[in-house]
Write a protein that holds these residues in place. Structure first.
Motif: not given
Ligand SMILES: Cc1cc2nc3c(=O)[nH]c(=O)nc-3n(C[C@H](O)[C@H](O)[C@H](O)COP(=O)(O)OP(=O)(O)OC[C@H]3O[C@@H](n4cnc5c(N)ncnc54)[C@H](O)[C@@H]3O)c2cc1C
Length: 434
Positions: A399-412, A177-186
């Protein structure tokens, strides 16, 4: 006759800026109110500070959304005042300017620190785990975040320290249910965290963390608790009662897969040096004559916030003054206080603005947004643009996450307004090596 209503620029779309817009809108239903934000996305530390597993706190964003969707407050994202728009140009074209730019950096230690030791700010760490586009943490040559290691120290014992401890000791499968950045966390937790030593200068009775924050840690099945530095008479101290209920002897740490979290009260960092591959934190403790040494992989400071790097990027906010210029939020309170405290202050600041305006103390009749529209046109992301980013992040959540944040300004930008920014999406993201 319709009462004259001023044009209002608010710099910063964090809680302080948004609450101020709310209060001023209540007073002046027809005033032009524009919130300028350096990032293409709104809400400041509500999005990038408040821990990724505290979605209840982040939910106040829905209230702020209504400002822009229904109450005719304009969002001008991707406009860093001082960089994309000179502060003087802004201030001369709006009747009222409110600075709500927050504080952008961790304060760091006052103790002497060997620059080759590994010391990180808790704010930078939590921002990275919240998917902030600018990462201020050490990287490996392959671009991944450097793992924090097995033995960690956290200096500070406020709520940001508690967030840090929880996020680093909670099982990785417990972030539902979080929006943690899974890649960075691992990446950061690539090595199993075995111990976290937490150092607070104050005695336990004055420790700054909230009980609810401590309870969250104590209830994690993945931690065991140790405590040192208790010198006072502690009857009636709830923090002490809670900690002593949960305290257990340290195990050998080899067969026990839990994280040993040890709270050291009345422990003052003296210096940080390097010993082999590790960092050595020396602390003075009120219970001991000689300083104690702690050898750890990474030291995380949670000792407050300040404005850094600002001069080069946007000029110095301290120089942004004028009769029509007001301040609120973390900028005015030196990085202290919760989201709710920003609301209280925004109300008081709005009241002061209204009083001065009605007394005729403010110069009025500036042109407002129309006067600066051309200057910011190449950059600006409007609220619809943010909503495009928002929808994308919600739709692409794992799955299991509420959001996947975009971490790149040009992509945003390319998602916010493909026809305007499509070409810029080719450039890289904004990771800064430290
Ligand atoms: C790690 C962490 C965890 C927290 N957890 C909680 C919690 O659980 N509960 C709670 O109540 N509070 C929490 N807080 C506190 C809360 O986040 C702050 O009280 C609040 O965000 C401060 O609001 P602000 O608007 O003053 O600043 P910010 O939220 O920092 O907003 C400032 C905004 O201004 C923008 N800006 C800066 N310079 C410019 C410029 N030149 N031009 C345009 N825009 C600019 C920034 O990009 C930013 O969006 C936490 C804080 C941190 C750091």
């Amino acid at each position: 006759m319709v009462e004259f209503q001023p044009s209002i620029a608010i710099i910063g779309s964090g809680p302080a800026g948004c609450y101020t817009a709310q209060f001023l809108r209540k007073e002046w239903p027809h005033a032009e109110i524009c919130v300028f934000e350096a990032l293409p996305v709104p809400y400041g530390l509500l999005r990038y500070g408040v821990a990724a597993d505290h979605q209840g706190t982040k939910a106040v964003a829905a209230q702020f959304d209504r400002l822009f969707e229904r109450e005719n407050v304009r969002f001008a994202g991707n406009v860093a005042v001082g960089k994309n728009l000179a502060f003087e140009e802004l201030a001369s074209n709006f009747d009222i300017v409110v600075l709500a730019t927050g504080l952008n950096s961790d304060r760091g230690l006052t103790a002497e620190v060997d620059p080759s030791s590994r010391v990180l700010g808790a704010g930078s760490l939590l921002k990275a785990l919240n998917g902030h586009p600018e990462v201020d943490l050490p990287l490996l040559p392959n671009g991944a975040l450097t793992p924090l290691g097995e033995r960690l120290a956290v200096v500070g014992n406020g709520n940001v320290a508690m967030d840090t401890i929880r996020i680093l000791s909670k099982p990785l499968h417990n972030f539902q249910g979080s929006d943690v950045d899974d890649k960075r966390l691992s990446e950061l937790r690539a090595e199993r965290v075995r111990s976290i030593d937490v150092f607070g200068r104050s005695p336990i009775s004055n420790a700054k963390f909230d009980l609810s924050m401590l309870k969250e840690i104590l209830h994690l099945p993945s931690v065991t608790i140790g405590v040192t530095g208790l010198t006072e008479a502690l009857e009636g101290c709830q923090r002490y009662q809670l900690l002593s209920q949960h305290e257990s002897p340290a195990s050998d740490g080899v067969s026990d897969s839990r994280v040993r979290v040890t709270f050291h009260f009345e422990a003052d960092p003296l210096c940080v040096s390097k010993r082999g591959d590790r960092s050595l934190l020396t602390v003075r403790r009120s219970t001991q004559d000689l300083p104690s040494e702690f050898e750890v992989d990474t030291i995380i400071t949670a000792t407050g916030f300040e404005n850094k790097h600002c001069e080069a990027a946007t000029g110095n906010v301290e120089d942004w003054v004028g009769k029509n210029v007001f301040r609120t939020g973390w900028l005015s309170r030196n990085g202290k206080g919760t989201v709710a405290e920003n609301r209280r202050e925004a109300k008081a600041v709005s009241q002061a603005i209204i009083t001065q305006f009605k007394a005729g103390d403010l110069p009025v009749c500036a042109k407002g947004f129309a006067a600066i529209e051309k200057t910011i046109e190449p950059y600006v992301v409007d609220f619809r643009g943010w909503k495009n980013i928002d929808s994308h992040e919600l739709a692409t959540a794992n799955p299991d996450r509420c959001r996947r944040k975009i971490t790149d300004v040009p992509k945003m930008l390319s998602i916010a307004a493909p026809s305007k920014f499509g070409q810029q999406a080719k450039s890289g993201n904004m990771i800064r090596m430290v």
